[in-house]
Motif scaffolding. Structure first.
Motif, PDB file in Angstrom:
ATOM      1  N   PHE A 102       0.846  -1.191   0.000  1.00 54.15           N
ATOM      2  CA  PHE A 102       0.000   0.000   0.000  1.00 54.15           C
ATOM      3  C   PHE A 102       0.885   1.245   0.000  1.00 54.15           C
ATOM      4  O   PHE A 102       1.874   1.294   0.722  1.00 54.15           O
ATOM      5  N   PHE A 103       0.504   2.212  -0.802  1.00 54.87           N
ATOM      6  CA  PHE A 103       1.362   3.370  -1.006  1.00 54.87           C
ATOM      7  C   PHE A 103       0.562   4.659  -0.945  1.00 54.87           C
ATOM      8  O   PHE A 103      -0.607   4.699  -1.329  1.00 54.87           O
ATOM      9  N   TRP A 104       1.233   5.688  -0.508  1.00 59.55           N
ATOM     10  CA  TRP A 104       0.700   7.045  -0.610  1.00 59.55           C
ATOM     11  C   TRP A 104       1.673   7.870  -1.448  1.00 59.55           C
ATOM     12  O   TRP A 104       2.865   7.907  -1.167  1.00 59.55           O
TER      13      TRP A 104
ATOM     14  N   PHE B 201       5.066   3.977   2.211  1.00 59.56           N
ATOM     15  CA  PHE B 201       4.571   2.664   1.834  1.00 59.56           C
ATOM     16  C   PHE B 201       4.417   1.838   3.104  1.00 59.56           C
ATOM     17  O   PHE B 201       5.144   2.042   4.084  1.00 59.56           O
ATOM     18  N   ILE B 202       3.474   0.933   3.087  1.00 60.20           N
ATOM     19  CA  ILE B 202       3.209   0.113   4.269  1.00 60.20           C
ATOM     20  C   ILE B 202       2.758  -1.261   3.821  1.00 60.20           C
ATOM     21  O   ILE B 202       2.021  -1.383   2.831  1.00 60.20           O
ATOM     22  N   TYR B 203       3.209  -2.276   4.518  1.00 62.55           N
ATOM     23  CA  TYR B 203       2.882  -3.642   4.141  1.00 62.55           C
ATOM     24  C   TYR B 203       2.149  -4.397   5.244  1.00 62.55           C
ATOM     25  O   TYR B 203       1.429  -5.349   4.963  1.00 62.55           O
ATOM     26  N   SER B 204       2.347  -3.977   6.498  1.00 61.27           N
ATOM     27  CA  SER B 204       1.785  -4.721   7.621  1.00 61.27           C
ATOM     28  C   SER B 204       0.728  -3.916   8.346  1.00 61.27           C
ATOM     29  O   SER B 204       0.771  -2.675   8.349  1.00 61.27           O
ATOM     30  N   ASN B 205      -0.177  -4.599   8.977  1.00 61.61           N
ATOM     31  CA  ASN B 205      -1.199  -3.931   9.783  1.00 61.61           C
ATOM     32  C   ASN B 205      -0.554  -3.064  10.854  1.00 61.61           C
ATOM     33  O   ASN B 205       0.491  -3.401  11.413  1.00 61.61           O
ATOM     34  N   GLY B 206      -1.190  -1.943  11.115  1.00 65.50           N
ATOM     35  CA  GLY B 206      -0.702  -1.072  12.163  1.00 65.50           C
ATOM     36  C   GLY B 206      -0.275   0.268  11.608  1.00 65.50           C
ATOM     37  O   GLY B 206      -0.717   0.678  10.539  1.00 65.50           O
ATOM     38  N   ASP B 207       0.569   0.936  12.371  1.00 67.12           N
ATOM     39  CA  ASP B 207       1.027   2.268  12.006  1.00 67.12           C
ATOM     40  C   ASP B 207       2.483   2.244  11.569  1.00 67.12           C
ATOM     41  O   ASP B 207       3.291   1.466  12.084  1.00 67.12           O
ATOM     42  N   LYS B 208       2.786   3.135  10.646  1.00 68.86           N
ATOM     43  CA  LYS B 208       4.175   3.347  10.250  1.00 68.86           C
ATOM     44  C   LYS B 208       4.404   4.845  10.183  1.00 68.86           C
ATOM     45  O   LYS B 208       3.675   5.558   9.505  1.00 68.86           O
TER      46      LYS B 208
ATOM     47  N   CYS C  87      -3.668   7.303  -3.281  1.00 67.14           N
ATOM     48  CA  CYS C  87      -3.513   6.010  -2.619  1.00 67.14           C
ATOM     49  C   CYS C  87      -3.336   4.949  -3.710  1.00 67.14           C
ATOM     50  O   CYS C  87      -4.048   4.981  -4.721  1.00 67.14           O
ATOM     51  N   ALA C  88      -2.384   4.046  -3.529  1.00 65.42           N
ATOM     52  CA  ALA C  88      -2.152   2.980  -4.512  1.00 65.42           C
ATOM     53  C   ALA C  88      -2.015   1.649  -3.797  1.00 65.42           C
ATOM     54  O   ALA C  88      -1.459   1.565  -2.701  1.00 65.42           O
ATOM     55  N   VAL C  89      -2.522   0.622  -4.452  1.00 68.40           N
ATOM     56  CA  VAL C  89      -2.561  -0.714  -3.853  1.00 68.40           C
ATOM     57  C   VAL C  89      -2.118  -1.725  -4.893  1.00 68.40           C
ATOM     58  O   VAL C  89      -2.438  -1.587  -6.078  1.00 68.40           O
ATOM     59  N   THR C  90      -1.377  -2.719  -4.463  1.00 67.62           N
ATOM     60  CA  THR C  90      -1.010  -3.790  -5.376  1.00 67.62           C
ATOM     61  C   THR C  90      -0.964  -5.120  -4.651  1.00 67.62           C
ATOM     62  O   THR C  90      -0.764  -5.163  -3.430  1.00 67.62           O
ATOM     63  N   ASN C  91      -1.149  -6.177  -5.415  1.00 66.42           N
ATOM     64  CA  ASN C  91      -1.035  -7.514  -4.863  1.00 66.42           C
ATOM     65  C   ASN C  91       0.337  -8.085  -5.189  1.00 66.42           C
ATOM     66  O   ASN C  91       1.191  -8.246  -4.314  1.00 66.42           O
ATOM     67  N   THR C  92       0.573  -8.325  -6.458  1.00 71.64           N
ATOM     68  CA  THR C  92       1.831  -8.945  -6.875  1.00 71.64           C
ATOM     69  C   THR C  92       2.884  -7.945  -7.316  1.00 71.64           C
ATOM     70  O   THR C  92       4.024  -8.309  -7.538  1.00 71.64           O
ATOM     71  N   GLY C  93       2.481  -6.705  -7.472  1.00 71.79           N
ATOM     72  CA  GLY C  93       3.408  -5.713  -7.993  1.00 71.79           C
ATOM     73  C   GLY C  93       3.363  -5.580  -9.500  1.00 71.79           C
ATOM     74  O   GLY C  93       4.029  -4.727 -10.080  1.00 71.79           O
TER      75      GLY C  93
ATOM     76  N   ARG D 261       6.653  13.702   9.791  1.00 69.07           N
ATOM     77  CA  ARG D 261       5.288  14.187  10.081  1.00 69.07           C
ATOM     78  C   ARG D 261       4.201  13.286   9.529  1.00 69.07           C
ATOM     79  O   ARG D 261       3.023  13.534   9.733  1.00 69.07           O
ATOM     80  N   PHE D 262       4.595  12.257   8.805  1.00 64.53           N
ATOM     81  CA  PHE D 262       3.629  11.383   8.150  1.00 64.53           C
ATOM     82  C   PHE D 262       3.477  10.061   8.895  1.00 64.53           C
ATOM     83  O   PHE D 262       4.459   9.473   9.350  1.00 64.53           O
ATOM     84  N   THR D 263       2.236   9.608   9.030  1.00 67.40           N
ATOM     85  CA  THR D 263       1.949   8.293   9.590  1.00 67.40           C
ATOM     86  C   THR D 263       0.961   7.589   8.683  1.00 67.40           C
ATOM     87  O   THR D 263      -0.103   8.117   8.386  1.00 67.40           O
ATOM     88  N   ALA D 264       1.342   6.402   8.237  1.00 66.88           N
ATOM     89  CA  ALA D 264       0.421   5.573   7.462  1.00 66.88           C
ATOM     90  C   ALA D 264      -0.175   4.535   8.401  1.00 66.88           C
ATOM     91  O   ALA D 264       0.514   3.991   9.262  1.00 66.88           O
ATOM     92  N   GLN D 265      -1.456   4.279   8.241  1.00 67.48           N
ATOM     93  CA  GLN D 265      -2.150   3.294   9.060  1.00 67.48           C
ATOM     94  C   GLN D 265      -2.827   2.284   8.141  1.00 67.48           C
ATOM     95  O   GLN D 265      -3.513   2.675   7.204  1.00 67.48           O
ATOM     96  N   LEU D 266      -2.616   1.008   8.424  1.00 71.49           N
ATOM     97  CA  LEU D 266      -3.191  -0.046   7.601  1.00 71.49           C
ATOM     98  C   LEU D 266      -4.028  -0.981   8.457  1.00 71.49           C
ATOM     99  O   LEU D 266      -3.593  -1.426   9.511  1.00 71.49           O
ATOM    100  N   ASN D 267      -5.220  -1.263   7.960  1.00 71.96           N
ATOM    101  CA  ASN D 267      -6.109  -2.220   8.609  1.00 71.96           C
ATOM    102  C   ASN D 267      -6.636  -3.143   7.521  1.00 71.96           C
ATOM    103  O   ASN D 267      -7.577  -2.811   6.799  1.00 71.96           O
ATOM    104  N   LYS D 268      -6.000  -4.299   7.388  1.00 71.02           N
ATOM    105  CA  LYS D 268      -6.369  -5.209   6.305  1.00 71.02           C
ATOM    106  C   LYS D 268      -7.747  -5.836   6.528  1.00 71.02           C
ATOM    107  O   LYS D 268      -8.459  -6.120   5.575  1.00 71.02           O
ATOM    108  N   ALA D 269      -8.108  -6.048   7.763  1.00 71.56           N
ATOM    109  CA  ALA D 269      -9.420  -6.640   8.038  1.00 71.56           C
ATOM    110  C   ALA D 269     -10.545  -5.724   7.559  1.00 71.56           C
ATOM    111  O   ALA D 269     -11.550  -6.176   7.015  1.00 71.56           O
TER     112      ALA D 269
END
Lengths: 110, 116
Positions: free
Chosen positions: A33-35, A49-56, A89-95, A60-68
């Protein structure tokens, strides 16, 4: 149903405030997942960019991911007028194929 | 960071001519490159995906004979707009994905094409 959905805005926040940008996606198999930030007339620039659930957090930037719940968000703390841009916002599965949202226009008011 | 160079940044041409746009990954090998088009105040529209050494995969509605894509090496992809017409005027952006990255794509600066 669109693959990636974003509120088009415009979103306006005062300088120094927190800007919150949201994105939902439809493919549960999405892995990455990308911004991106895009200034008018310019090409997109990778912000986070973020790959795992939670915050990164990065500065000054924080990405938050909730796959559920299939959403990813971007928080911009201490917003500056220079943050005024369209955020994609951009999303990919296999790239091999990326899905972009239509972008959220952010204006930071001095 | 990864750098993608796109050239030219701006081109103005007469209707009927062909225009070639180059996209180079400067400090990495790009297994996959993407070509997008963007009209004013609209989102990115993927035109095609190209993998080095193989034919490009075009998105539905994109004419492959109109938009010729060549990905001759791991650092270079070209887009040729053949017999350009005013309706082809747009902002064309390439991006490249390093083979070693976790699916990150980096964008070139874009080419603004104006067809008179």
């Amino acid at each position: 149903q669109k693959e990636v959905e974003q509120n088009s805005g415009p979103l306006s926040v005062p300088e120094g405030a927190i800007a919150s940008l949201n994105c939902t996606y439809s493919d549960r198999g999405s892995q990455s997942f990308f911004w991106y930030r895009q200034y008018s007339g310019k090409s997109p620039e990778l912000i986070m960019f973020i790959y795992s659930n939670g915050d990164k957090e990065d500065g000054r930037f924080t990405a938050q991911l909730n796959k559920a719940s299939q959403y990813v968000s971007l928080l911009i703390r201490d917003s500056q007028p220079s943050d005024s841009a369209t955020y994609l916002c951009a999303v990919t599965n296999t790239g091999n194929q990326f899905y972009f949202g239509t972008g959220t226009s952010l204006t930071v008011i001095p | 960071g990864a750098v993608v160079s796109q050239h030219p940044s701006r081109v103005i041409c007469k209707s009927g001519t062909s225009v070639k746009i180059e996209c180079r990954s400067l400090d990495f090998q790009a297994t996959t490159m993407f070509w997008y088009r963007q009209f004013p105040k609209q989102s990115l529209m993927l035109m095609a995906t190209s993998n080095e050494g193989s034919k490009a995969t075009y998105e539905q509605g994109v004419e492959k004979d109109k938009f010729l894509i060549n990905h001759a090496s791991l650092t270079l992809s070209t887009l040729t707009v053949t017999s350009a017409h005013p309706e082809d005027s747009s902002f064309y952006i390439c991006s490249a994905r390093p083979g070693t990255s976790r699916n990150i794509q980096y964008f070139g600066a874009g080419t603004r094409l104006s067809v008179l």
